[in-house]
Design an enzyme around this catalytic site. Sequence first.
Site, mmCIF file in Angstrom:
data_model
loop_
_atom_site.group_PDB
_atom_site.id
_atom_site.type_symbol
_atom_site.label_atom_id
_atom_site.label_comp_id
_atom_site.label_asym_id
_atom_site.label_seq_id
_atom_site.Cartn_x
_atom_site.Cartn_y
_atom_site.Cartn_z
ATOM 1 N N THR A 67 61.754 69.857 44.387
ATOM 2 C CA THR A 67 63.153 70.169 44.595
ATOM 3 C C THR A 67 63.788 71.227 43.982
ATOM 4 O O THR A 67 65.117 70.204 44.244
ATOM 5 C CB THR A 67 62.879 68.768 42.857
ATOM 6 O OG1 THR A 67 62.132 68.001 42.779
ATOM 7 C CG2 THR A 67 64.097 68.213 42.498
ATOM 8 N N TYR A 80 49.051 70.822 41.903
ATOM 9 C CA TYR A 80 49.850 69.985 42.563
ATOM 10 C C TYR A 80 50.294 69.060 43.155
ATOM 11 O O TYR A 80 49.744 69.728 44.320
ATOM 12 C CB TYR A 80 51.222 70.709 42.911
ATOM 13 C CG TYR A 80 53.003 70.092 43.422
ATOM 14 C CD1 TYR A 80 53.033 68.568 43.261
ATOM 15 C CD2 TYR A 80 53.416 70.853 44.123
ATOM 16 C CE1 TYR A 80 53.982 68.262 43.591
ATOM 17 C CE2 TYR A 80 54.850 69.992 44.883
ATOM 18 C CZ TYR A 80 54.699 69.180 44.594
ATOM 19 O OH TYR A 80 55.589 68.440 44.751
ATOM 20 N N LYS A 101 49.467 67.718 38.214
ATOM 21 C CA LYS A 101 50.033 66.251 38.752
ATOM 22 C C LYS A 101 50.506 65.606 40.127
ATOM 23 O O LYS A 101 49.668 66.240 41.164
ATOM 24 C CB LYS A 101 52.005 67.780 39.130
ATOM 25 C CG LYS A 101 53.149 66.855 39.328
ATOM 26 C CD LYS A 101 53.961 67.852 40.062
ATOM 27 C CE LYS A 101 55.492 66.701 40.573
ATOM 28 N NZ LYS A 101 56.654 68.128 40.997
ATOM 29 N N THR A 149 56.315 64.094 35.533
ATOM 30 C CA THR A 149 57.390 65.481 35.954
ATOM 31 C C THR A 149 58.202 65.224 36.656
ATOM 32 O O THR A 149 57.659 63.707 38.370
ATOM 33 C CB THR A 149 56.155 66.351 37.592
ATOM 34 O OG1 THR A 149 55.333 66.490 36.510
ATOM 35 C CG2 THR A 149 57.123 67.468 37.363
#
Length: 294
Positions: free
Chosen positions: A47, A135, A163, A205
């Site tokens: 992001t 991740y 995540k 998240t």
Amino acid sequence: MNNIFKGLITALITPFKDNKLDLYALERILKHQIKHDVDAILIAGSTGEGSSLSFEEYKLLLQTSVEIVNKRIPIISGCSSNNTAYAIELAAESTKIKVDGFMASPPSYVKPTQHGIYKHFEALHEACNLPIILYSAPTRSGVDFSDETILRLSALTRILALKDCGVDLGRPLRIRAIVKKDFNILTGNDEVVLAFNAQGGVGWTAVASNIAPDMCKELLEKWYKNDTKGALEIHQKLLPLYKALFLESNPIPIKYAAHYLGLCENEIRPPLTEASDSAKKQIENIITALSIKI
């Protein structure tokens, strides 16, 4: 070791102006997050357009963020790369700048085996002393951790969390059943936050919390207090926003939403392009409907 990977973590956008980091906008963005008491901030992730940053920009972004935040909330850096040596450089710089932890995905594009993924993270673990969150974003990286690889990696002292950006709601249950008790699992998919946490997750998240940290924080707080009805009401209100923020490739929509609210310029780096007129209109309508203000 204290596990900072829990609660509401904002996957922060990176503001640019004239193709340079906009540090004034960065301060506005960070202060907005601090004001609404998010649990941590993720800098230079997907992001945050981390892959578009030069090494010097990456250092400046982290250093400036650390100075502005001044230990008020934890800062997590993005250290993903398909070059293990460069990922180690990012982790080493993160350690030097004294962020609180870092996140990394399996190397993208090159499609390593599970053994290769394990060795990549083992090298990162050995090269620094920061807490690490894995991740999982296979739609971006092209590969994913198997459950067995997550189990193996969770045995390393400073790998503390996962995540997961997927929609497999059985996964947190499966992982929870095999890993150590203090290994945390968080969703990176705004739309499934409640369902994911009901299945063993301990946080979120979020992309939406760039512009609506108050609502996102309230949602989680109600959930943690067993106010399922209250959490679901907020979740249903936010659902159109979640969908709007993924009308086009992330972070195109959230960058425009932040610009519309006066947080930053609507500048995004190639090969990404700014939001289409249709997406802009939908984002504006939803922001108005939710009465989102900065």
